[in-house]
Design a protein around this motif. Structure first.
Motif, PDB file in Angstrom:
ATOM      1  N   LEU A 169      44.487  35.981  34.994  1.00 25.00           N
ATOM      2  CA  LEU A 169      44.352  36.040  36.444  1.00 25.00           C
ATOM      3  C   LEU A 169      44.190  37.483  36.918  1.00 25.00           C
ATOM      4  O   LEU A 169      43.163  37.842  37.480  1.00 25.00           O
ATOM      5  CB  LEU A 169      45.564  35.384  37.111  1.00 25.00           C
ATOM      6  CG  LEU A 169      45.763  33.898  36.791  1.00 25.00           C
ATOM      7  CD1 LEU A 169      47.031  33.360  37.441  1.00 25.00           C
ATOM      8  CD2 LEU A 169      44.543  33.078  37.218  1.00 25.00           C
ATOM      9  N   PHE A 170      45.192  38.322  36.696  1.00 23.91           N
ATOM     10  CA  PHE A 170      45.049  39.749  37.008  1.00 23.91           C
ATOM     11  C   PHE A 170      46.111  40.533  36.257  1.00 23.91           C
ATOM     12  O   PHE A 170      47.158  40.013  35.886  1.00 23.91           O
ATOM     13  CB  PHE A 170      45.123  40.037  38.519  1.00 23.91           C
ATOM     14  CG  PHE A 170      46.352  39.519  39.204  1.00 23.91           C
ATOM     15  CD1 PHE A 170      47.557  40.192  39.133  1.00 23.91           C
ATOM     16  CD2 PHE A 170      46.295  38.338  39.945  1.00 23.91           C
ATOM     17  CE1 PHE A 170      48.688  39.720  39.775  1.00 23.91           C
ATOM     18  CE2 PHE A 170      47.420  37.854  40.598  1.00 23.91           C
ATOM     19  CZ  PHE A 170      48.615  38.552  40.501  1.00 23.91           C
ATOM     20  N   GLY A 171      45.805  41.803  36.035  1.00 26.09           N
ATOM     21  CA  GLY A 171      46.668  42.647  35.241  1.00 26.09           C
ATOM     22  C   GLY A 171      47.821  43.245  36.036  1.00 26.09           C
ATOM     23  O   GLY A 171      47.815  43.270  37.269  1.00 26.09           O
ATOM     24  N   ASP A 172      48.798  43.727  35.299  1.00 28.25           N
ATOM     25  CA  ASP A 172      49.981  44.350  35.873  1.00 28.25           C
ATOM     26  C   ASP A 172      49.648  45.781  36.275  1.00 28.25           C
ATOM     27  O   ASP A 172      49.071  46.542  35.487  1.00 28.25           O
ATOM     28  CB  ASP A 172      51.105  44.337  34.831  1.00 28.25           C
ATOM     29  CG  ASP A 172      52.466  44.606  35.430  1.00 28.25           C
ATOM     30  OD1 ASP A 172      52.646  44.349  36.634  1.00 28.25           O
ATOM     31  OD2 ASP A 172      53.361  45.054  34.691  1.00 28.25           O
ATOM     32  N   ILE A 223      52.271  46.241  42.413  1.00 33.06           N
ATOM     33  CA  ILE A 223      51.590  46.352  43.701  1.00 33.06           C
ATOM     34  C   ILE A 223      50.633  45.193  43.956  1.00 33.06           C
ATOM     35  O   ILE A 223      50.285  44.938  45.110  1.00 33.06           O
ATOM     36  CB  ILE A 223      50.868  47.709  43.845  1.00 33.06           C
ATOM     37  CG1 ILE A 223      49.825  47.915  42.743  1.00 33.06           C
ATOM     38  CG2 ILE A 223      51.881  48.842  43.829  1.00 33.06           C
ATOM     39  CD1 ILE A 223      49.002  49.158  42.953  1.00 33.06           C
ATOM     40  N   SER A 224      50.233  44.472  42.911  1.00 35.85           N
ATOM     41  CA  SER A 224      49.403  43.285  43.135  1.00 35.85           C
ATOM     42  C   SER A 224      50.176  42.179  43.840  1.00 35.85           C
ATOM     43  O   SER A 224      49.573  41.271  44.415  1.00 35.85           O
ATOM     44  CB  SER A 224      48.852  42.754  41.803  1.00 35.85           C
ATOM     45  OG  SER A 224      48.003  43.694  41.195  1.00 35.85           O
ATOM     46  N   ARG A 274      49.159  50.938  34.164  1.00 38.71           N
ATOM     47  CA  ARG A 274      48.873  49.566  33.734  1.00 38.71           C
ATOM     48  C   ARG A 274      49.514  49.334  32.369  1.00 38.71           C
ATOM     49  O   ARG A 274      48.951  49.722  31.344  1.00 38.71           O
ATOM     50  CB  ARG A 274      47.360  49.336  33.650  1.00 38.71           C
ATOM     51  CG  ARG A 274      46.647  49.554  34.976  1.00 38.71           C
ATOM     52  CD  ARG A 274      45.129  49.496  34.810  1.00 38.71           C
ATOM     53  NE  ARG A 274      44.440  49.748  36.062  1.00 38.71           N
ATOM     54  CZ  ARG A 274      44.047  48.812  36.921  1.00 38.71           C
ATOM     55  NH1 ARG A 274      44.284  47.547  36.634  1.00 38.71           N
ATOM     56  NH2 ARG A 274      43.433  49.124  38.038  1.00 38.71           N
ATOM     57  N   PRO A 275      50.683  48.712  32.334  1.00 39.80           N
ATOM     58  CA  PRO A 275      51.392  48.517  31.062  1.00 39.80           C
ATOM     59  C   PRO A 275      50.655  47.655  30.044  1.00 39.80           C
ATOM     60  O   PRO A 275      51.028  47.637  28.873  1.00 39.80           O
ATOM     61  CB  PRO A 275      52.699  47.838  31.494  1.00 39.80           C
ATOM     62  CG  PRO A 275      52.873  48.230  32.920  1.00 39.80           C
ATOM     63  CD  PRO A 275      51.493  48.301  33.484  1.00 39.80           C
ATOM     64  N   GLY A 276      49.645  46.919  30.459  1.00 43.96           N
ATOM     65  CA  GLY A 276      48.873  46.120  29.509  1.00 43.96           C
ATOM     66  C   GLY A 276      49.129  44.633  29.573  1.00 43.96           C
ATOM     67  O   GLY A 276      48.422  43.851  28.931  1.00 43.96           O
ATOM     68  N   PHE A 277      50.136  44.232  30.320  1.00 47.49           N
ATOM     69  CA  PHE A 277      50.404  42.810  30.478  1.00 47.49           C
ATOM     70  C   PHE A 277      49.663  42.279  31.703  1.00 47.49           C
ATOM     71  O   PHE A 277      49.107  43.037  32.493  1.00 47.49           O
ATOM     72  CB  PHE A 277      51.910  42.559  30.609  1.00 47.49           C
ATOM     73  CG  PHE A 277      52.683  42.928  29.374  1.00 47.49           C
ATOM     74  CD1 PHE A 277      52.734  42.056  28.296  1.00 47.49           C
ATOM     75  CD2 PHE A 277      53.343  44.148  29.283  1.00 47.49           C
ATOM     76  CE1 PHE A 277      53.434  42.383  27.146  1.00 47.49           C
ATOM     77  CE2 PHE A 277      54.042  44.491  28.143  1.00 47.49           C
ATOM     78  CZ  PHE A 277      54.090  43.607  27.068  1.00 47.49           C
ATOM     79  N   ALA A 278      49.670  40.960  31.856  1.00 47.09           N
ATOM     80  CA  ALA A 278      48.939  40.348  32.965  1.00 47.09           C
ATOM     81  C   ALA A 278      49.528  38.984  33.276  1.00 47.09           C
ATOM     82  O   ALA A 278      50.332  38.437  32.509  1.00 47.09           O
ATOM     83  CB  ALA A 278      47.453  40.209  32.613  1.00 47.09           C
ATOM     84  N   GLN A 284      39.073  37.281  44.438  1.00 46.20           N
ATOM     85  CA  GLN A 284      38.980  37.867  45.769  1.00 46.20           C
ATOM     86  C   GLN A 284      40.044  38.947  45.960  1.00 46.20           C
ATOM     87  O   GLN A 284      39.767  40.011  46.529  1.00 46.20           O
ATOM     88  CB  GLN A 284      39.140  36.787  46.841  1.00 46.20           C
ATOM     89  CG  GLN A 284      39.051  37.301  48.265  1.00 46.20           C
ATOM     90  CD  GLN A 284      39.173  36.182  49.280  1.00 46.20           C
ATOM     91  OE1 GLN A 284      39.006  35.008  48.963  1.00 46.20           O
ATOM     92  NE2 GLN A 284      39.453  36.532  50.514  1.00 46.20           N
ATOM     93  N   ALA A 285      41.257  38.671  45.498  1.00 44.47           N
ATOM     94  CA  ALA A 285      42.334  39.651  45.647  1.00 44.47           C
ATOM     95  C   ALA A 285      42.052  40.915  44.844  1.00 44.47           C
ATOM     96  O   ALA A 285      42.390  42.018  45.263  1.00 44.47           O
ATOM     97  CB  ALA A 285      43.658  39.023  45.205  1.00 44.47           C
ATOM     98  N   ALA A 286      41.395  40.744  43.674  1.00 37.02           N
ATOM     99  CA  ALA A 286      41.099  41.894  42.829  1.00 37.02           C
ATOM    100  C   ALA A 286      39.914  42.684  43.358  1.00 37.02           C
ATOM    101  O   ALA A 286      39.769  43.870  43.072  1.00 37.02           O
ATOM    102  CB  ALA A 286      40.806  41.436  41.398  1.00 37.02           C
ATOM    103  N   GLY A 287      39.040  42.010  44.126  1.00 40.25           N
ATOM    104  CA  GLY A 287      37.808  42.668  44.477  1.00 40.25           C
ATOM    105  C   GLY A 287      37.572  43.111  45.815  1.00 40.25           C
ATOM    106  O   GLY A 287      36.661  43.820  46.077  1.00 40.25           O
TER     107      GLY A 287
END
Length: 300
Positions: free
Chosen positions: A160-163, A244-245, A265-269, A297-300
């Motif tokens: 879905l999206f990264g940390d 922050i996401s 970005r710790p690498g997890f998601a 949409q939230a990422a972009g």
């Protein structure tokens, strides 16, 4: 019999344009350009060798042949739509059982669920929270949203999206008398807030900043969840590491601010997990498509 059926996409475009009486309104309903609609109508007329519309200066009108064709085609599309609604309604019977981490559910999903319910009132979403790994063989859930590295064997897994993490605090701390928060070393004079399940966030961020020594800070508070940690930051109890996401509302309202620019970005998601199966229930497919669209949409 099959040879007498025209290409279905041009036929669908014809039905929309004939029903709405406009190439423009037909394009809007189908979410395509007006030129694409015009091309599809031309393809259908070429296939049928019949003129279906009169192109006029002020718009279009059906020819006699086009009107007769619409009278037969439109009811067929209406029956297809009704049959599809009935089929989906049957497949969507029963609640859709969704499991997510509490912080994700409260800070991200719950804020968007009303949009899903408005679009799909026939789907009854039952949301539960748990940090335990999903087990579709024993848990009564249809899908799960979990945080990790994407390694979930024997499951369908979609990112879905990264940390993304960075310190967050009440804006009142930025210019606190006697202990402003302007530089990294100022953190020595502020309490660091920790979540039990994310105990490595502060050390990771300090390492990324080249200041692992600051991780030895003694004035700290540990909370049982990220939700409590973030609320403590809002109340001015100290500085937390924020995902922050998940904090867009607090950051947009000004309840929280980011005192430093560096986001790591710790690498997890966060991932959507589904059981492996040959067919996907309609209600699950609808929620999956909505969730992926929302995260894009939230990422972009």
């Amino acid at each position: 019999m099959a040879k007498t059926i025209p290409p279905l996409n041009p036929l669908r475009v014809f039905e929309a344009v004939a029903r709405l009486g406009s190439f423009t309104r037909g394009a809007d309903e189908l979410h395509v350009s007006q030129s694409a609609v015009s091309r599809q109508i031309s393809l259908l007329e070429d296939y049928l060798q019949v003129k279906l519309f009169n192109r006029e200066q002020r718009g279009i009108s059906l020819t006699d042949a086009g009107r007769r064709y619409q009278q037969e085609v439109s009811p067929a599309f209406a029956r297809i739509a009704a049959a599809t609604r009935d089929l989906l309604a049957n497949n969507r019977s029963g609640p859709l059982r969704v499991r997510a981490y509490t912080t994700f559910a409260a800070k991200w999903l719950m804020r968007r669920l009303p949009l899903f319910q408005q679009a799909h009132p026939e789907i009854d979403v039952r949301l539960s929270t748990d940090v335990a790994p999903a087990d579709f063989a024993s848990d009564e859930i249809d899908l799960a949203i979990q945080f990790g590295d994407g390694n979930w064997p024997d499951m369908q897994c979609e990112r879905l999206f990264g940390d993304r993490i960075t310190p967050v605090c009440s804006p009142a701390l930025l210019n606190k008398p006697g202990a402003p928060l302007q530089a990294l070393d100022d953190l020595k004079h502020h309490r660091l807030l920790h979540s039990h399940y994310r105990s490595n966030d502060w050390p990771y961020w300090f390492n990324a900043m080249g200041r692992p020594d600051l991780a030895e800070h003694r004035d700290s508070m540990v909370f049982s969840s990220s939700i409590l940690t973030y609320q403590a930051a809002v109340e001015g109890l100290g500085v937390a590491i924020g995902q922050i996401s998940l904090l867009d509302q607090e950051l947009e309202s000004g309840a929280l601010v980011c005192p430093f620019e560096t986001v790591t970005r710790p690498g997890f998601a966060y991932y959507l997990l589904l059981p492996l199966r040959d067919t996907m229930p309609a209600k699950v497919g609808v929620f999956r498509e909505w969730l992926l669209a929302e995260t894009r949409q939230a990422a972009g």
